[in-house]
Write a protein that holds these residues in place. Structure first.
Motif, mmCIF file in Angstrom:
data_model
loop_
_atom_site.group_PDB
_atom_site.id
_atom_site.type_symbol
_atom_site.label_atom_id
_atom_site.label_comp_id
_atom_site.label_asym_id
_atom_site.label_seq_id
_atom_site.Cartn_x
_atom_site.Cartn_y
_atom_site.Cartn_z
ATOM 1 N N PRO A 89 9.484 3.947 -9.126
ATOM 2 C CA PRO A 89 8.732 2.709 -8.907
ATOM 3 C C PRO A 89 8.284 2.520 -7.457
ATOM 4 O O PRO A 89 7.166 2.061 -7.203
ATOM 5 C CB PRO A 89 9.721 1.613 -9.322
ATOM 6 C CG PRO A 89 10.629 2.270 -10.285
ATOM 7 C CD PRO A 89 10.777 3.675 -9.793
ATOM 8 N N THR A 90 9.133 2.895 -6.484
ATOM 9 C CA THR A 90 8.716 2.727 -5.094
ATOM 10 C C THR A 90 7.616 3.724 -4.736
ATOM 11 O O THR A 90 6.726 3.405 -3.947
ATOM 12 C CB THR A 90 9.899 2.886 -4.121
ATOM 13 O OG1 THR A 90 10.598 4.096 -4.430
ATOM 14 C CG2 THR A 90 10.846 1.712 -4.210
ATOM 15 N N ALA A 91 7.678 4.919 -5.327
ATOM 16 C CA ALA A 91 6.612 5.897 -5.072
ATOM 17 C C ALA A 91 5.293 5.393 -5.659
ATOM 18 O O ALA A 91 4.235 5.507 -5.034
ATOM 19 C CB ALA A 91 6.978 7.252 -5.678
ATOM 20 N N TRP A 92 5.352 4.804 -6.852
ATOM 21 C CA TRP A 92 4.138 4.192 -7.422
ATOM 22 C C TRP A 92 3.619 3.091 -6.499
ATOM 23 O O TRP A 92 2.428 2.984 -6.248
ATOM 24 C CB TRP A 92 4.449 3.584 -8.804
ATOM 25 C CG TRP A 92 4.554 4.586 -9.893
ATOM 26 C CD1 TRP A 92 4.091 5.866 -9.879
ATOM 27 C CD2 TRP A 92 5.174 4.392 -11.177
ATOM 28 N NE1 TRP A 92 4.381 6.484 -11.075
ATOM 29 C CE2 TRP A 92 5.036 5.616 -11.888
ATOM 30 C CE3 TRP A 92 5.813 3.322 -11.798
ATOM 31 C CZ2 TRP A 92 5.526 5.779 -13.185
ATOM 32 C CZ3 TRP A 92 6.297 3.478 -13.084
ATOM 33 C CH2 TRP A 92 6.158 4.693 -13.769
ATOM 34 N N MET A 93 4.554 2.273 -6.014
ATOM 35 C CA MET A 93 4.160 1.169 -5.133
ATOM 36 C C MET A 93 3.529 1.671 -3.845
ATOM 37 O O MET A 93 2.652 1.014 -3.288
ATOM 38 C CB MET A 93 5.368 0.297 -4.781
ATOM 39 C CG MET A 93 5.807 -0.645 -5.867
ATOM 40 S SD MET A 93 4.460 -1.533 -6.635
ATOM 41 C CE MET A 93 3.912 -2.551 -5.291
ATOM 42 N N SER A 94 3.995 2.831 -3.347
ATOM 43 C CA SER A 94 3.422 3.351 -2.108
ATOM 44 C C SER A 94 1.931 3.628 -2.307
ATOM 45 O O SER A 94 1.132 3.427 -1.398
ATOM 46 C CB SER A 94 4.169 4.609 -1.659
ATOM 47 O OG SER A 94 3.884 5.704 -2.507
ATOM 48 N N LEU A 95 1.566 4.062 -3.513
ATOM 49 C CA LEU A 95 0.154 4.307 -3.816
ATOM 50 C C LEU A 95 -0.583 3.013 -4.120
ATOM 51 O O LEU A 95 -1.698 2.787 -3.661
ATOM 52 C CB LEU A 95 0.023 5.265 -5.017
ATOM 53 C CG LEU A 95 0.589 6.662 -4.820
ATOM 54 C CD1 LEU A 95 0.406 7.483 -6.083
ATOM 55 C CD2 LEU A 95 -0.078 7.350 -3.650
ATOM 56 N N PHE A 96 0.068 2.135 -4.891
ATOM 57 C CA PHE A 96 -0.570 0.869 -5.258
ATOM 58 C C PHE A 96 -0.858 0.027 -4.014
ATOM 59 O O PHE A 96 -1.945 -0.523 -3.862
ATOM 60 C CB PHE A 96 0.324 0.095 -6.227
ATOM 61 C CG PHE A 96 -0.215 -1.265 -6.569
ATOM 62 C CD1 PHE A 96 -1.202 -1.401 -7.528
ATOM 63 C CD2 PHE A 96 0.256 -2.395 -5.913
ATOM 64 C CE1 PHE A 96 -1.718 -2.654 -7.827
ATOM 65 C CE2 PHE A 96 -0.258 -3.639 -6.210
ATOM 66 C CZ PHE A 96 -1.245 -3.772 -7.168
ATOM 67 N N ALA A 97 0.139 -0.054 -3.113
ATOM 68 C CA ALA A 97 -0.044 -0.857 -1.896
ATOM 69 C C ALA A 97 -1.195 -0.292 -1.068
ATOM 70 O O ALA A 97 -1.973 -1.050 -0.481
ATOM 71 C CB ALA A 97 1.244 -0.881 -1.079
ATOM 72 N N TYR A 98 -1.293 1.032 -1.045
ATOM 73 C CA TYR A 98 -2.382 1.631 -0.262
ATOM 74 C C TYR A 98 -3.738 1.298 -0.877
ATOM 75 O O TYR A 98 -4.684 0.949 -0.181
ATOM 76 C CB TYR A 98 -2.219 3.142 -0.133
ATOM 77 C CG TYR A 98 -3.002 3.664 1.046
ATOM 78 C CD1 TYR A 98 -2.385 3.856 2.271
ATOM 79 C CD2 TYR A 98 -4.382 3.867 0.953
ATOM 80 C CE1 TYR A 98 -3.110 4.258 3.369
ATOM 81 C CE2 TYR A 98 -5.118 4.271 2.054
ATOM 82 C CZ TYR A 98 -4.478 4.468 3.257
ATOM 83 O OH TYR A 98 -5.201 4.843 4.355
ATOM 84 N N ALA A 99 -3.809 1.394 -2.214
ATOM 85 C CA ALA A 99 -5.066 1.070 -2.894
ATOM 86 C C ALA A 99 -5.435 -0.396 -2.656
ATOM 87 O O ALA A 99 -6.595 -0.727 -2.390
ATOM 88 C CB ALA A 99 -4.942 1.351 -4.389
ATOM 89 N N PHE A 100 -4.431 -1.271 -2.718
ATOM 90 C CA PHE A 100 -4.663 -2.698 -2.468
ATOM 91 C C PHE A 100 -5.159 -2.914 -1.041
ATOM 92 O O PHE A 100 -6.112 -3.653 -0.803
ATOM 93 C CB PHE A 100 -3.357 -3.473 -2.713
ATOM 94 C CG PHE A 100 -3.474 -4.952 -2.502
ATOM 95 C CD1 PHE A 100 -3.953 -5.778 -3.503
ATOM 96 C CD2 PHE A 100 -3.089 -5.529 -1.293
ATOM 97 C CE1 PHE A 100 -4.057 -7.144 -3.317
ATOM 98 C CE2 PHE A 100 -3.185 -6.895 -1.092
ATOM 99 C CZ PHE A 100 -3.679 -7.702 -2.099
ATOM 100 N N ASN B 84 -6.263 10.569 0.834
ATOM 101 C CA ASN B 84 -4.912 11.097 0.591
ATOM 102 C C ASN B 84 -4.346 10.660 -0.770
ATOM 103 O O ASN B 84 -3.461 11.320 -1.310
ATOM 104 C CB ASN B 84 -3.986 10.649 1.720
ATOM 105 C CG ASN B 84 -2.659 11.373 1.700
ATOM 106 O OD1 ASN B 84 -2.600 12.563 1.422
ATOM 107 N ND2 ASN B 84 -1.592 10.640 1.960
ATOM 108 N N LEU B 85 -4.863 9.556 -1.315
ATOM 109 C CA LEU B 85 -4.278 9.028 -2.558
ATOM 110 C C LEU B 85 -4.374 10.011 -3.730
ATOM 111 O O LEU B 85 -3.366 10.306 -4.362
ATOM 112 C CB LEU B 85 -4.926 7.689 -2.943
ATOM 113 C CG LEU B 85 -4.513 6.452 -2.139
ATOM 114 C CD1 LEU B 85 -4.886 5.191 -2.908
ATOM 115 C CD2 LEU B 85 -3.047 6.451 -1.822
ATOM 116 N N PRO B 86 -5.580 10.538 -4.033
ATOM 117 C CA PRO B 86 -5.619 11.520 -5.134
ATOM 118 C C PRO B 86 -4.805 12.768 -4.819
ATOM 119 O O PRO B 86 -4.260 13.382 -5.739
ATOM 120 C CB PRO B 86 -7.115 11.848 -5.270
ATOM 121 C CG PRO B 86 -7.782 11.274 -4.078
ATOM 122 C CD PRO B 86 -6.919 10.190 -3.552
ATOM 123 N N ILE B 87 -4.694 13.115 -3.541
ATOM 124 C CA ILE B 87 -3.904 14.303 -3.188
ATOM 125 C C ILE B 87 -2.439 14.066 -3.553
ATOM 126 O O ILE B 87 -1.787 14.921 -4.157
ATOM 127 C CB ILE B 87 -4.050 14.642 -1.686
ATOM 128 C CG1 ILE B 87 -5.508 14.954 -1.374
ATOM 129 C CG2 ILE B 87 -3.142 15.813 -1.326
ATOM 130 C CD1 ILE B 87 -5.778 15.306 0.064
#
Lengths: 62, 253
Positions: free
Chosen positions: B65-76, B172-175
């Motif tokens: 969940p925190t790894a998902w959040m690291s991406l979600f927060a970046y997208a936000f 970096n997100l898709p990577i």
């Protein structure tokens, strides 16, 4: 209960992970509280200094 | 002006946003915390042991969940930075900058819990695997956004510069996301998938998804908290901020 804490021999890894999770999130949530106090007291300080000059602030609507 | 646009403008006005955010954020923190604890109970107590990894796999309930959040927060953050750069909306600048330290916190947790999971399962704390390396780059991007924002005196200019960096870093997100498919290395592939069946038992998947929900709600609470402070700073000279400062001063300190 002991079995639960032992985590099948992985207690150190599992519980450290949980502790890191809570620790970092708690720090992240508490940090803004101190910042908020600082910002508000700065604003109050500015207001007090302005009031102490005993002059109506210029450039404001009459 | 239609009613939706009017509502949007009102919400975007700093005093209204400040007040509404203040009402919402204790709920976000509260619900996030309760759901998180329930999810951990489900993950650490109720979920069965993994047949391969034993109890070590339970790190998944904080790691994924925190790894998902690291991406979600970046997208936000990047979405708000984009809105801020194109339409010069002050609130978006603030939301973008506010999400950076929270995203950094989630990224740090994902990296550290990943290391704690890697040691017993792979035999190493760290390896320059594609997923791990790109996640580390993500942390540096967050730190770069925070640092750049702090380095520039003018708040608006700082937010624009940092927002620009956030937008560039979005490559970096898709990577990060596809790294486990593109390079066949140590990190395992996705366990929970939106498309097609998940490769995990239902008793394991509900705590995982509940934790994901909890961290999202917590994230928004934290964003609102930080955005409120940034608004006070940015609007320091305005009447409504003066009232807030004096009200709080009369209260406690």
């Amino acid at each position: 209960m002991t079995e639960f804490i032992a985590m099948g021999g992985y207690a150190f890894y599992v519980w450290t992970s949980v502790a890191v999770f809570f620790g970092v999130l708690a720090a992240e949530a508490l940090a803004p509280l101190a910042q908020r106090r600082r910002v508000l007291s700065e604003i109050r300080g500015r207001l007090q200094r302005r009031a102490a000059r005993a002059q109506p602030p210029r450039g404001e609507a009459p | 002006m239609n009613i939706l646009l009017l509502w949007f403008h009102k919400l975007g006005s700093p005093p209204t946003f400040y007040r509404l955010a203040g009402l919402l954020l204790p709920w976000c923190y509260g619900i996030g915390l309760v759901l998180g604890l329930v999810a951990l109970y489900g993950g650490l107590v109720l979920a069965p042991r993994d047949y391969q990894q034993g109890d070590a796999y339970r790190i998944i309930f904080v790691h994924v969940p925190t790894a998902w959040m690291s991406l979600f927060a970046y997208a936000f953050m990047a979405a708000n930075a984009f809105i801020a750069l194109v339409w010069h909306i002050k609130l978006s600048e603030i939301l973008a900058i506010a999400s950076a330290p929270i995203g950094a916190a989630f990224t740090l947790i994902a990296l550290v819990t990943g290391a704690l999971w890697g040691k017993p399962m792979w035999g190493t704390w760290w390896t320059w695997d594609a997923r791990l390396t790109s996640e580390l780059v993500l942390l540096f991007l967050y730190l770069g956004v925070i640092g750049l924002n702090a380095a520039i005196e003018d708040r608006r200019q700082a937010a624009r510069a940092a927002g620009f960096l956030a937008l560039v870093g979005i490559v970096n997100l898709p990577i990060v996301h596809f790294s486990v498919n593109w390079w066949n290395t140590l990190h395992q592939g996705s366990t929970v998938r939106l498309m097609g069946p998940s490769k995990i038992d239902a008793a394991m998947v509900w705590p995982l998804l509940l934790m994901a929900l909890a961290t999202h709600i917590w994230f928004f609470g934290s964003v609102l908290m930080r955005a409120r402070i940034a608004l006070l700073q940015l609007e320091g000279g305005k009447d409504w901020v003066r009232r807030v400062a004096l009200d709080e001063g009369a209260g406690n300190d």
